[in-house]
Write a protein that holds these residues in place. Sequence first.
Motif, PDB file in Angstrom:
ATOM      1  N   VAL A 134       0.862  -1.182   0.000  1.00 43.96           N
ATOM      2  CA  VAL A 134       0.000   0.000   0.000  1.00 43.96           C
ATOM      3  C   VAL A 134       0.901   1.236   0.000  1.00 43.96           C
ATOM      4  O   VAL A 134       1.630   1.477   0.965  1.00 43.96           O
ATOM      5  CB  VAL A 134      -0.928   0.026   1.225  1.00 43.96           C
ATOM      6  CG1 VAL A 134      -1.744   1.322   1.242  1.00 43.96           C
ATOM      7  CG2 VAL A 134      -1.852  -1.187   1.223  1.00 43.96           C
ATOM      8  N   ILE A 135       0.846   1.986  -1.102  1.00 48.19           N
ATOM      9  CA  ILE A 135       1.644   3.200  -1.240  1.00 48.19           C
ATOM     10  C   ILE A 135       0.675   4.386  -1.269  1.00 48.19           C
ATOM     11  O   ILE A 135      -0.164   4.488  -2.163  1.00 48.19           O
ATOM     12  CB  ILE A 135       2.486   3.187  -2.532  1.00 48.19           C
ATOM     13  CG1 ILE A 135       3.221   1.845  -2.695  1.00 48.19           C
ATOM     14  CG2 ILE A 135       3.459   4.354  -2.540  1.00 48.19           C
ATOM     15  CD1 ILE A 135       4.260   1.581  -1.639  1.00 48.19           C
ATOM     16  N   THR A 136       0.787   5.275  -0.305  1.00 47.53           N
ATOM     17  CA  THR A 136      -0.156   6.381  -0.158  1.00 47.53           C
ATOM     18  C   THR A 136       0.428   7.677  -0.701  1.00 47.53           C
ATOM     19  O   THR A 136       1.623   7.939  -0.544  1.00 47.53           O
ATOM     20  CB  THR A 136      -0.530   6.551   1.327  1.00 47.53           C
ATOM     21  OG1 THR A 136      -1.131   5.329   1.798  1.00 47.53           O
ATOM     22  CG2 THR A 136      -1.518   7.688   1.531  1.00 47.53           C
ATOM     23  N   ALA A 137      -0.426   8.471  -1.334  1.00 41.94           N
ATOM     24  CA  ALA A 137      -0.002   9.788  -1.807  1.00 41.94           C
ATOM     25  C   ALA A 137       0.275  10.680  -0.603  1.00 41.94           C
ATOM     26  O   ALA A 137      -0.536  10.769   0.313  1.00 41.94           O
ATOM     27  CB  ALA A 137      -1.086  10.404  -2.695  1.00 41.94           C
ATOM     28  N   ALA A 138       1.425  11.343  -0.611  1.00 42.63           N
ATOM     29  CA  ALA A 138       1.818  12.162   0.538  1.00 42.63           C
ATOM     30  C   ALA A 138       1.541  13.643   0.324  1.00 42.63           C
ATOM     31  O   ALA A 138       1.523  14.414   1.277  1.00 42.63           O
ATOM     32  CB  ALA A 138       3.299  11.962   0.847  1.00 42.63           C
ATOM     33  N   ASN A 139       1.321  14.061  -0.907  1.00 47.83           N
ATOM     34  CA  ASN A 139       1.045  15.467  -1.204  1.00 47.83           C
ATOM     35  C   ASN A 139      -0.228  15.575  -2.030  1.00 47.83           C
ATOM     36  O   ASN A 139      -0.774  14.579  -2.490  1.00 47.83           O
ATOM     37  CB  ASN A 139       2.212  16.095  -1.968  1.00 47.83           C
ATOM     38  CG  ASN A 139       3.445  16.231  -1.099  1.00 47.83           C
ATOM     39  OD1 ASN A 139       3.381  16.705   0.020  1.00 47.83           O
ATOM     40  ND2 ASN A 139       4.576  15.792  -1.624  1.00 47.83           N
TER      41      ASN A 139
END
Length: 205
Positions: free
Chosen positions: A172-177
């Motif tokens: 799971v890779i989440t958008a940070a911006n």
Amino acid sequence: MNYPRGSIWQKWDLHLHTPLDKLNNGYKTDDKTDALDKFCDEVEKSDVRVFGITDYFSSSGFHGFIDRFKQKYPNSKKIFFFNLELRLNETVNKALEEVNVHLLFNTTSLKNVDKFLSKLSVVKTGKDETPIMCSELEDKDFESATVTRKTITMAFEETYGRKSVRQDHFLVITAANNDGLRPERGAKRKENISDEIDKFSDGFF
């Protein structure tokens, strides 16, 4: 893979949308076949070694790209992961944008991606509040579709088994911006949600 010189640097781009994308198609042409062929050509001649082919709530764009790319370049050395982009029904930033998460699938787990999508329900329900699965979404639905962290976990367990380790199948890779984890300063509830999404994530874009 063995390299006689030892470790080497390689370029990876794990968030790349194709002309077949369900939502984020930035290729300004109505001829998807021509656009896809040009896209395949650019990918093959690129100095990027590994790509994450991305699509919203669907795997059809990934499969369509892979089929065409292999036809054009059957001996290519490029490596492709499937990046399933989803929108959580949670907002943490001041603009009230839903948080985007990406499920980056292990290449050995791709055979069960379609099953996973048939188990992953979106927040919207149908007649008599029947669940609607990602695999059942129509074109008009992709703009507004959202899921929850709980339904992602449930779909994973129903697809790969409750005793399976999720990271063996996808990260799971989440958008940070932008449409990601940017809690409004001083908003304690939003900060708590961000913390929980942080725990749910394996990495960040």
